[in-house]
Design an enzyme around this catalytic site. Structure first.
Site, PDB file in Angstrom:
ATOM      1  N   ASP A  38       0.829  -1.205   0.000  1.00 22.12           N
ATOM      2  CA  ASP A  38       0.000   0.000   0.000  1.00 22.12           C
ATOM      3  C   ASP A  38       0.865   1.258   0.000  1.00 22.12           C
ATOM      4  O   ASP A  38       1.759   1.415   0.829  1.00 22.12           O
ATOM      5  CB  ASP A  38      -0.887  -0.021   1.252  1.00 22.12           C
ATOM      6  CG  ASP A  38      -2.152   0.808   1.099  1.00 22.12           C
ATOM      7  OD1 ASP A  38      -2.074   1.891   0.497  1.00 22.12           O
ATOM      8  OD2 ASP A  38      -3.210   0.379   1.600  1.00 22.12           O
ATOM      9  N   THR A  79      -6.937   3.442  -2.038  1.00 19.21           N
ATOM     10  CA  THR A  79      -6.791   2.030  -1.675  1.00 19.21           C
ATOM     11  C   THR A  79      -7.866   1.129  -2.266  1.00 19.21           C
ATOM     12  O   THR A  79      -7.563   0.105  -2.884  1.00 19.21           O
ATOM     13  CB  THR A  79      -6.775   1.891  -0.145  1.00 19.21           C
ATOM     14  OG1 THR A  79      -5.621   2.575   0.363  1.00 19.21           O
ATOM     15  CG2 THR A  79      -6.737   0.435   0.285  1.00 19.21           C
ATOM     16  N   ASN A 100     -12.601   5.081  -1.768  1.00 19.12           N
ATOM     17  CA  ASN A 100     -12.733   4.352  -0.511  1.00 19.12           C
ATOM     18  C   ASN A 100     -14.158   4.463   0.023  1.00 19.12           C
ATOM     19  O   ASN A 100     -14.658   3.566   0.697  1.00 19.12           O
ATOM     20  CB  ASN A 100     -11.752   4.888   0.526  1.00 19.12           C
ATOM     21  CG  ASN A 100     -10.310   4.595   0.167  1.00 19.12           C
ATOM     22  OD1 ASN A 100     -10.013   3.623  -0.523  1.00 19.12           O
ATOM     23  ND2 ASN A 100      -9.404   5.441   0.625  1.00 19.12           N
ATOM     24  N   LYS A 162      -6.232  -3.884   6.636  1.00 19.06           N
ATOM     25  CA  LYS A 162      -7.434  -3.126   6.255  1.00 19.06           C
ATOM     26  C   LYS A 162      -8.514  -4.060   5.718  1.00 19.06           C
ATOM     27  O   LYS A 162      -8.236  -4.931   4.881  1.00 19.06           O
ATOM     28  CB  LYS A 162      -7.091  -2.110   5.165  1.00 19.06           C
ATOM     29  CG  LYS A 162      -6.127  -1.021   5.561  1.00 19.06           C
ATOM     30  CD  LYS A 162      -5.896  -0.076   4.382  1.00 19.06           C
ATOM     31  CE  LYS A 162      -4.939   1.040   4.701  1.00 19.06           C
ATOM     32  NZ  LYS A 162      -4.725   1.944   3.529  1.00 19.06           N
ATOM     33  N   ASP A 163      -9.758  -3.818   6.136  1.00 20.26           N
ATOM     34  CA  ASP A 163     -10.858  -4.647   5.637  1.00 20.26           C
ATOM     35  C   ASP A 163     -11.049  -4.471   4.145  1.00 20.26           C
ATOM     36  O   ASP A 163     -11.239  -5.443   3.406  1.00 20.26           O
ATOM     37  CB  ASP A 163     -12.152  -4.356   6.401  1.00 20.26           C
ATOM     38  CG  ASP A 163     -12.609  -2.902   6.334  1.00 20.26           C
ATOM     39  OD1 ASP A 163     -11.858  -2.038   5.826  1.00 20.26           O
ATOM     40  OD2 ASP A 163     -13.727  -2.613   6.827  1.00 20.26           O
ATOM     41  N   ARG A 164     -10.998  -3.241   3.649  1.00 23.69           N
ATOM     42  CA  ARG A 164     -11.265  -3.011   2.225  1.00 23.69           C
ATOM     43  C   ARG A 164     -10.207  -3.652   1.335  1.00 23.69           C
ATOM     44  O   ARG A 164     -10.512  -4.147   0.248  1.00 23.69           O
ATOM     45  CB  ARG A 164     -11.392  -1.513   1.931  1.00 23.69           C
ATOM     46  CG  ARG A 164     -10.228  -0.643   2.342  1.00 23.69           C
ATOM     47  CD  ARG A 164     -10.542   0.827   2.038  1.00 23.69           C
ATOM     48  NE  ARG A 164      -9.477   1.745   2.414  1.00 23.69           N
ATOM     49  CZ  ARG A 164      -9.436   2.425   3.537  1.00 23.69           C
ATOM     50  NH1 ARG A 164     -10.405   2.264   4.432  1.00 23.69           N
ATOM     51  NH2 ARG A 164      -8.451   3.272   3.802  1.00 23.69           N
ATOM     52  N   ASP A 311       1.411   2.409   3.967  1.00 25.35           N
ATOM     53  CA  ASP A 311       0.470   3.506   3.730  1.00 25.35           C
ATOM     54  C   ASP A 311       0.253   4.321   4.990  1.00 25.35           C
ATOM     55  O   ASP A 311       0.291   5.557   4.968  1.00 25.35           O
ATOM     56  CB  ASP A 311      -0.862   2.941   3.237  1.00 25.35           C
ATOM     57  CG  ASP A 311      -1.899   4.025   2.964  1.00 25.35           C
ATOM     58  OD1 ASP A 311      -1.738   4.769   1.976  1.00 25.35           O
ATOM     59  OD2 ASP A 311      -2.861   4.137   3.750  1.00 25.35           O
TER      60      ASP A 311
END
Length: 560
Positions: A38, A79, A100, A162-164, A311
């Site tokens: 990221d 992201t 996002n 991160k969930d996404r 990130d």
């Protein structure tokens, strides 16, 4: 006696002139490993090379194929859009993940890219926690296609802080999608009931080991002598966001810092602000490799890993900081450990791995100003006021703006219909007002983005590839190079700390793209390619159908 070469006979029947070309095939890997770092800019493969080992990034660069001119072909470079584009092989205009989060006209609210109220999180210590799913991603991913090609026998495991990142890499059919529980007293990996009703036992066991707590009870000191980090500006500077201390300098005592964050239940966020977040992800990925027996299930499996600490640290300290340099030097060792374990688990011939990023980042604006590079702050609140006044003057009094944030302007369409005005005309009026403001390069109307055909890799082309009619605004704003966005009308560029991303400029679009696997060529190319080319490339290696919305082209240098 006449003898017949069976291979030649088959070739003649197929009409193939070169027998060996027809028979020889790229070995089919039993595991596809996708690595997304990221916020990694392509130059960071080279900036820290003197501190890299031979077995991490350098191994991928020398034994694999290095696409040195990989550029994202859409905006905004963020992201969610990045991970979705890598795995679907298309841009937001195709897969629908335009950012996002985005404004929804109907509900008059924001939609998070993977949040799904129909599901709940599984494994979290929070009493009530909304789940996640890929429902907003409108096409299949390469992971989905691998599952479909095997009648769902393939395994897909996706992992991130991160969930996404985890959800959009895993796709619609993943067997296990895991991310860190950061907003509760846990720090372990959790999932969503969309994927599983309960955590597998091996995940429960991993979480019970308390590795997150062990890392948060340690100190972060540079891997090398701090004076040797000449790739970065001085450790003590004015460009970085202070992390709960008086100054943003080494060492960082997380055992002390976590006590400051604990009252707000945010202590586990600190993991992502250090190299320990990447280490935890690697350890969890290696556990998944072993416990899920990936690559040994009789079909081609998928392991998707997204490293988020780069990130989070980048946003806080900036891409030229000693902190970020140390994160990359340590991540190099994580990549080496991962590749070594893959070799042991499957052999060097058993897997294919790619490494890329979801976006880059601009240097800290206050730093750019100090060294003499043009930069500024786009103050969205001021733009709103000027635009509203201009529309009142041109069209009469009214609440013409429904919403304005980031680079998206949503007009009040019910009012426009009530006044009997043409939407395209009002969009054009808003565009004409905005383009006169400092810091704005272009203001593109949704009408033009739908009907024009921009093809020259310029800002209009990128905006068009990022436009999805049902979710994007009526006017898409493109800022000048070096301009960052903020809603604080009093923020001067000299006060900016940390970095951002999202533009179509090279500092945000130029990312690494490395691919390594048995039977694939090694080398390098400066041909302009995009991370959206990865999915179709994997499809060609596996001889399966590309994702449903795929627009990318196979990276043909790998197959010559």
């Amino acid at each position: 006696m006449i003898t017949i070469d069976c291979r030649k006979t088959i070739c003649l029947l197929l009409g193939v002139t070169s027998c060996f070309a027809a028979i020889a095939q790229v070995p089919k890997p039993t595991l596809v490993v996708g690595i997304v770092v990221d916020q990694m800019r392509a130059e960071q493969l080279y900036r820290y090379q003197s501190k890299f080992s031979q077995d991490g990034f350098k191994r991928l660069m020398s034994n694999g194929f290095n696409y040195k001119n990989a550029q994202y072909n859409y905006t905004p470079t963020v992201t969610s859009a990045g991970h979705a584009s890598i795995y679907t092989g298309t841009t937001p205009s195709g897969h629908g993940i335009v950012s996002n989060s985005w404004y929804d006209r109907t509900s008059n609210n924001y939609v998070q890219s993977v949040e799904d109220t129909e599901y709940s999180t599984v494994g979290s210590r929070q009493a009530e926690s909304v789940g996640a799913s890929p429902k907003n991603m409108l096409t299949t991913t390469i992971s989905d296609q691998i599952k479909l090609s095997s009648q769902l026998r393939s395994k897909v495991i996706s992992i991130s802080l991160k969930d996404r990142a985890a959800v959009l890499s895993g796709g619609h059919l993943a067997d296990g999608v895991y991310w860190q529980d950061t907003y509760a007293s846990s720090g372990g990996f959790i999932t969503s009931s969309y994927y599983n009703a309960e955590l597998p036992q091996w995940v429960e066991d991993f979480n019970a080991e308390g590795r997150a707590d062990a890392y948060l009870d340690s100190k972060w000191t540079p891997l090398f002598d701090i004076e040797s980090y000449t790739e970065s500006y001085a450790d003590d500077n004015t460009y970085e966001i202070v992390l709960g201390e008086e100054r943003a300098v080494f060492p960082y005592d997380f055992k002390v810092l976590r006590e400051k964050y604990r009252p707000r239940n945010l202590e586990y966020l600190l993991l992502g602000l250090s190299p320990f977040g990447n280490t935890l992800v690697t350890e969890f990925a290696l556990e998944a490799l072993e416990r899920e027996n990936l690559g040994k299930n009789g079909e081609t499996d998928v392991l998707s890993i997204s490293y988020s600490a780069t990130d989070k640290v980048g946003h806080l300290f900036g891409p030229d900081s000693v902190e970020l340099a140390d994160v990359y030097v340590r991540l190099d060792r994580e990549i080496a450990a991962l590749l070594s374990e893959l070799d042991r688990h499957l052999g060097k011939e058993g897997y294919v791995v790619f490494l890329t990023s979801d976006h880059g980042a601009i240097p800290v604006a206050s730093y750019l100003e100090n060294v003499g590079i043009p930069t500024d702050v786009a103050r969205i609140s001021q733009y709103k006021s000027v635009l509203q006044q201009g529309l009142n003057k041109a069209l009469g009094q009214g609440d013409w703006l429904q919403h304005f944030s980031d680079n998206q302007v949503y007009l009040n369409r019910p009012l426009i219909r009530e006044k009997g005005l043409a939407l395209a005309d009002v969009q054009r009026t808003a565009s004409d007002i905005l383009v006169e403001l400092d810091g704005i390069r272009e203001a593109l109307t949704a009408t033009n983005l739908r009907v024009q055909n921009y093809t020259n890799h310029d800002s209009r082309h990128l905006a068009q590839n990022g436009y999805y009619q049902k979710r994007s605004g009526d006017v898409v704003v493109i800022f000048e190079s070096g301009v960052i966005q903020d809603d604080d009308s009093d923020l001067h560029v000299s006060l900016v700390k940390g970095t951002v991303h999202g533009s179509g400029y090279a500092y945000d679009t130029h990312v690494p793209l490395l691919i390594m696997g048995a039977g694939l060529n090694s080398g390098q190319s400066v041909r302009r390619v995009s991370p959206t080319d990865i999915a179709s490339t994997i499809a060609m290696i596996l001889n399966i159908q590309p994702p449903s919305g795929n627009r990318g082209e196979p990276l043909y240098e790998l197959f010559k």
